[in-house]
Design a protein around this motif. Structure first.
Motif, PDB file in Angstrom:
ATOM      1  N   ALA A  46      34.737  55.881  77.030  1.00 39.91           N
ATOM      2  CA  ALA A  46      33.353  55.411  77.081  1.00 39.91           C
ATOM      3  C   ALA A  46      33.269  53.922  76.747  1.00 39.91           C
ATOM      4  O   ALA A  46      32.521  53.167  77.384  1.00 39.91           O
ATOM      5  CB  ALA A  46      32.500  56.221  76.116  1.00 39.91           C
ATOM      6  N   ARG A  47      34.043  53.494  75.743  1.00 37.88           N
ATOM      7  CA  ARG A  47      34.039  52.068  75.387  1.00 37.88           C
ATOM      8  C   ARG A  47      34.600  51.225  76.522  1.00 37.88           C
ATOM      9  O   ARG A  47      34.088  50.142  76.819  1.00 37.88           O
ATOM     10  CB  ARG A  47      34.845  51.852  74.105  1.00 37.88           C
ATOM     11  N   GLU A  48      35.670  51.712  77.166  1.00 43.76           N
ATOM     12  CA  GLU A  48      36.257  50.962  78.267  1.00 43.76           C
ATOM     13  C   GLU A  48      35.296  50.890  79.454  1.00 43.76           C
ATOM     14  O   GLU A  48      35.202  49.866  80.126  1.00 43.76           O
ATOM     15  CB  GLU A  48      37.582  51.583  78.702  1.00 43.76           C
ATOM     16  N   ALA A  50      32.099  50.788  79.220  1.00 43.99           N
ATOM     17  CA  ALA A  50      31.105  49.783  78.841  1.00 43.99           C
ATOM     18  C   ALA A  50      31.658  48.380  79.059  1.00 43.99           C
ATOM     19  O   ALA A  50      30.956  47.493  79.564  1.00 43.99           O
ATOM     20  CB  ALA A  50      30.689  49.983  77.390  1.00 43.99           C
ATOM     21  N   ARG A  51      32.938  48.176  78.673  1.00 45.99           N
ATOM     22  CA  ARG A  51      33.559  46.857  78.891  1.00 45.99           C
ATOM     23  C   ARG A  51      33.703  46.568  80.382  1.00 45.99           C
ATOM     24  O   ARG A  51      33.518  45.428  80.820  1.00 45.99           O
ATOM     25  CB  ARG A  51      34.915  46.803  78.195  1.00 45.99           C
ATOM     26  N   GLN A  52      34.022  47.591  81.163  1.00 46.43           N
ATOM     27  CA  GLN A  52      34.142  47.414  82.604  1.00 46.43           C
ATOM     28  C   GLN A  52      32.808  46.995  83.216  1.00 46.43           C
ATOM     29  O   GLN A  52      32.751  46.114  84.079  1.00 46.43           O
ATOM     30  CB  GLN A  52      34.639  48.705  83.238  1.00 46.43           C
ATOM     31  N   SER A  53      31.727  47.611  82.767  1.00 44.58           N
ATOM     32  CA  SER A  53      30.397  47.247  83.263  1.00 44.58           C
ATOM     33  C   SER A  53      30.048  45.818  82.880  1.00 44.58           C
ATOM     34  O   SER A  53      29.469  45.068  83.678  1.00 44.58           O
ATOM     35  CB  SER A  53      29.351  48.214  82.703  1.00 44.58           C
ATOM     36  N   SER A  54      30.414  45.429  81.656  1.00 40.67           N
ATOM     37  CA  SER A  54      30.157  44.060  81.209  1.00 40.67           C
ATOM     38  C   SER A  54      30.962  43.070  82.032  1.00 40.67           C
ATOM     39  O   SER A  54      30.457  42.000  82.417  1.00 40.67           O
ATOM     40  CB  SER A  54      30.500  43.924  79.722  1.00 40.67           C
ATOM     41  N   CYS A  55      32.213  43.419  82.341  1.00 36.84           N
ATOM     42  CA  CYS A  55      33.060  42.545  83.153  1.00 36.84           C
ATOM     43  C   CYS A  55      32.482  42.396  84.554  1.00 36.84           C
ATOM     44  O   CYS A  55      32.443  41.296  85.109  1.00 36.84           O
ATOM     45  CB  CYS A  55      34.479  43.117  83.211  1.00 36.84           C
ATOM     46  N   LEU A  56      32.045  43.502  85.130  1.00 35.91           N
ATOM     47  CA  LEU A  56      31.457  43.443  86.469  1.00 35.91           C
ATOM     48  C   LEU A  56      30.209  42.574  86.475  1.00 35.91           C
ATOM     49  O   LEU A  56      29.950  41.839  87.427  1.00 35.91           O
ATOM     50  CB  LEU A  56      31.122  44.856  86.945  1.00 35.91           C
ATOM     51  N   SER A  57      29.440  42.641  85.396  1.00 36.27           N
ATOM     52  CA  SER A  57      28.263  41.787  85.277  1.00 36.27           C
ATOM     53  C   SER A  57      28.674  40.318  85.244  1.00 36.27           C
ATOM     54  O   SER A  57      28.013  39.467  85.856  1.00 36.27           O
ATOM     55  CB  SER A  57      27.477  42.148  84.019  1.00 36.27           C
ATOM     56  N   ASN A  58      29.775  40.008  84.536  1.00 40.97           N
ATOM     57  CA  ASN A  58      30.269  38.630  84.506  1.00 40.97           C
ATOM     58  C   ASN A  58      30.626  38.144  85.906  1.00 40.97           C
ATOM     59  O   ASN A  58      30.256  37.037  86.318  1.00 40.97           O
ATOM     60  CB  ASN A  58      31.500  38.531  83.605  1.00 40.97           C
ATOM     61  N   VAL A  59      31.366  38.982  86.639  1.00 37.96           N
ATOM     62  CA  VAL A  59      31.776  38.607  87.991  1.00 37.96           C
ATOM     63  C   VAL A  59      30.553  38.395  88.890  1.00 37.96           C
ATOM     64  O   VAL A  59      30.499  37.466  89.694  1.00 37.96           O
ATOM     65  CB  VAL A  59      32.704  39.688  88.583  1.00 37.96           C
ATOM     66  N   GLN A 229      54.721  32.068  87.712  1.00 35.61           N
ATOM     67  CA  GLN A 229      53.621  31.438  86.995  1.00 35.61           C
ATOM     68  C   GLN A 229      52.275  31.491  87.710  1.00 35.61           C
ATOM     69  O   GLN A 229      51.239  31.352  87.091  1.00 35.61           O
ATOM     70  CB  GLN A 229      53.960  29.977  86.727  1.00 35.61           C
ATOM     71  N   GLN A 230      52.273  31.703  89.009  1.00 36.40           N
ATOM     72  CA  GLN A 230      51.006  31.606  89.715  1.00 36.40           C
ATOM     73  C   GLN A 230      50.041  32.727  89.318  1.00 36.40           C
ATOM     74  O   GLN A 230      50.432  33.879  89.155  1.00 36.40           O
ATOM     75  CB  GLN A 230      51.245  31.634  91.216  1.00 36.40           C
ATOM     76  N   ALA A 231      48.793  32.384  89.164  1.00 43.54           N
ATOM     77  CA  ALA A 231      47.766  33.354  88.783  1.00 43.54           C
ATOM     78  C   ALA A 231      47.605  34.391  89.875  1.00 43.54           C
ATOM     79  O   ALA A 231      47.660  34.085  91.057  1.00 43.54           O
ATOM     80  CB  ALA A 231      46.445  32.643  88.511  1.00 43.54           C
ATOM     81  N   ARG A 232      47.395  35.627  89.429  1.00 44.70           N
ATOM     82  CA  ARG A 232      47.203  36.701  90.380  1.00 44.70           C
ATOM     83  C   ARG A 232      46.157  37.683  89.873  1.00 44.70           C
ATOM     84  O   ARG A 232      45.675  37.557  88.756  1.00 44.70           O
ATOM     85  CB  ARG A 232      48.509  37.428  90.670  1.00 44.70           C
ATOM     86  N   ILE A 233      45.813  38.646  90.701  1.00 45.90           N
ATOM     87  CA  ILE A 233      44.806  39.631  90.325  1.00 45.90           C
ATOM     88  C   ILE A 233      45.307  40.435  89.141  1.00 45.90           C
ATOM     89  O   ILE A 233      46.435  40.907  89.131  1.00 45.90           O
ATOM     90  CB  ILE A 233      44.479  40.552  91.501  1.00 45.90           C
ATOM     91  N   ALA A 234      44.461  40.594  88.133  1.00 46.41           N
ATOM     92  CA  ALA A 234      44.805  41.370  86.941  1.00 46.41           C
ATOM     93  C   ALA A 234      44.155  42.742  87.026  1.00 46.41           C
ATOM     94  O   ALA A 234      43.019  42.868  87.474  1.00 46.41           O
ATOM     95  CB  ALA A 234      44.332  40.649  85.680  1.00 46.41           C
ATOM     96  N   ALA A 235      44.874  43.748  86.564  1.00 46.65           N
ATOM     97  CA  ALA A 235      44.365  45.134  86.602  1.00 46.65           C
ATOM     98  C   ALA A 235      44.011  45.582  85.191  1.00 46.65           C
ATOM     99  O   ALA A 235      44.492  46.586  84.694  1.00 46.65           O
ATOM    100  CB  ALA A 235      45.395  46.056  87.226  1.00 46.65           C
ATOM    101  N   ARG A 236      43.145  44.818  84.536  1.00 48.63           N
ATOM    102  CA  ARG A 236      42.804  45.142  83.143  1.00 48.63           C
ATOM    103  C   ARG A 236      42.014  46.437  83.008  1.00 48.63           C
ATOM    104  O   ARG A 236      42.058  47.090  81.972  1.00 48.63           O
ATOM    105  CB  ARG A 236      42.017  43.987  82.518  1.00 48.63           C
ATOM    106  N   HIS A 237      41.296  46.823  84.051  1.00 47.42           N
ATOM    107  CA  HIS A 237      40.453  48.011  83.952  1.00 47.42           C
ATOM    108  C   HIS A 237      41.081  49.228  84.618  1.00 47.42           C
ATOM    109  O   HIS A 237      40.429  50.260  84.753  1.00 47.42           O
ATOM    110  CB  HIS A 237      39.089  47.736  84.577  1.00 47.42           C
ATOM    111  N   ILE A 238      42.307  49.104  85.066  1.00 47.24           N
ATOM    112  CA  ILE A 238      42.996  50.213  85.712  1.00 47.24           C
ATOM    113  C   ILE A 238      44.171  50.600  84.828  1.00 47.24           C
ATOM    114  O   ILE A 238      45.112  49.825  84.663  1.00 47.24           O
ATOM    115  CB  ILE A 238      43.508  49.825  87.104  1.00 47.24           C
ATOM    116  N   LYS A 239      44.118  51.768  84.231  1.00 46.22           N
ATOM    117  CA  LYS A 239      45.168  52.206  83.334  1.00 46.22           C
ATOM    118  C   LYS A 239      46.019  53.278  84.016  1.00 46.22           C
ATOM    119  O   LYS A 239      45.502  54.262  84.486  1.00 46.22           O
ATOM    120  CB  LYS A 239      44.557  52.783  82.040  1.00 46.22           C
TER     121      LYS A 239
END
Length: 239
Positions: A46-48, A50-59, A229-239
């Motif tokens: 549930a906490r994750e 909520a964080r996912q929704s907050s992240c989507l709002s940021n994007v 070193q190059q930046a790439r897509i991060a999967a922070r919300h996919i476990k």
């Protein structure tokens, strides 16, 4: 004398019940442990969420800021999105280079710099240093074909220039050379994404969609540092 007859079952004193037996205590502990094992993962999910929704709002807010920028600049995107591409005449200070970062480009439309941090990213950003002032957990898919070296990475400039030759540039990021009408499939075009560098560090505003590149243009060979070193897509919300 007659003896007093007491009712059947009546006693002079009741047996005290002041504590659990060992078996009862172990049963209670086992029940609590089972409930904790069931509920804690649910709470964590549930906490994750909520964080996912907050992240989507940021994007979403960053995306709206980008679109407002585009409307104000004749439907053209940014000329660059990282402070390392600022002209050499620009002082290498955070204030002077702010406008060269995606955070600086969108600041007039967003007003809050806090939305560039993903709530699910537990790591602190690196200490800002020269050429690395403005970090972000969200990367902008930019096209490096038109960056001037130095300080641009010439290998990536050449790679994007090759992509432009074979595809017209629209599959591999945007720049001030391309506008809204130049993107053939807007619904499928990657503009912003959760991002991080290969070493787990924060991006400075860019994201390189390596897997997307391999699918769309498998004959294009990215530079050697693509996995370093190059930046790439991060999967922070996919476990």
């Amino acid at each position: 004398m007659h003896s007093i007859r007491r009712p059947h079952g009546f006693t002079l004193a009741k047996r005290a019940r002041g504590a659990f037996t060992l078996i009862e205590l172990l049963v209670v502990i086992a029940i609590i442990a089972i409930l904790a094992a069931i509920l804690f993962p649910v709470f964590a999910q549930a906490r994750e969420k909520a964080r996912q929704s907050s992240c989507l709002s940021n994007v979403r807010q960053i995306g709206l800021g980008v679109m407002q920028y585009v409307q104000d600049y004749d439907e053209l995107y940014f000329p660059s999105v990282t402070e390392r591409t600022a002209p050499g005449t620009v002082a290498n200070t955070p204030d002077a280079r702010f406008i060269w970062s995606i955070r600086g480009k969108t600041d007039p439309y967003i007003k809050s710099q806090n939305i560039f941090r993903c709530p699910s990213n537990p790591d602190d950003w690196p200490t800002p240093v020269a050429n690395n002032w403005w970090f972000s957990d969200y990367g902008f898919n930019h096209n490096e074909a038109f960056l001037v070296a130095p300080p641009a990475n010439q290998a990536w400039v050449d790679f994007y220039a090759d992509a432009n030759t074979t595809d017209g540039g629209t599959d591999f990021g945007v720049s001030d050379q391309y506008g809204l009408s130049d993107i053939d499939s807007p619904a499928n075009f990657l503009l912003l994404a959760d991002s991080e560098r290969a070493n787990g560090g924060a991006s400075r505003g860019g994201v390189y969609p390596q897997k997307y590149m391999a699918v769309v243009r498998p004959t294009l060979v990215p530079p050697a540092d693509v996995n370093l070193q190059q930046a790439r897509i991060a999967a922070r919300h996919i476990k």
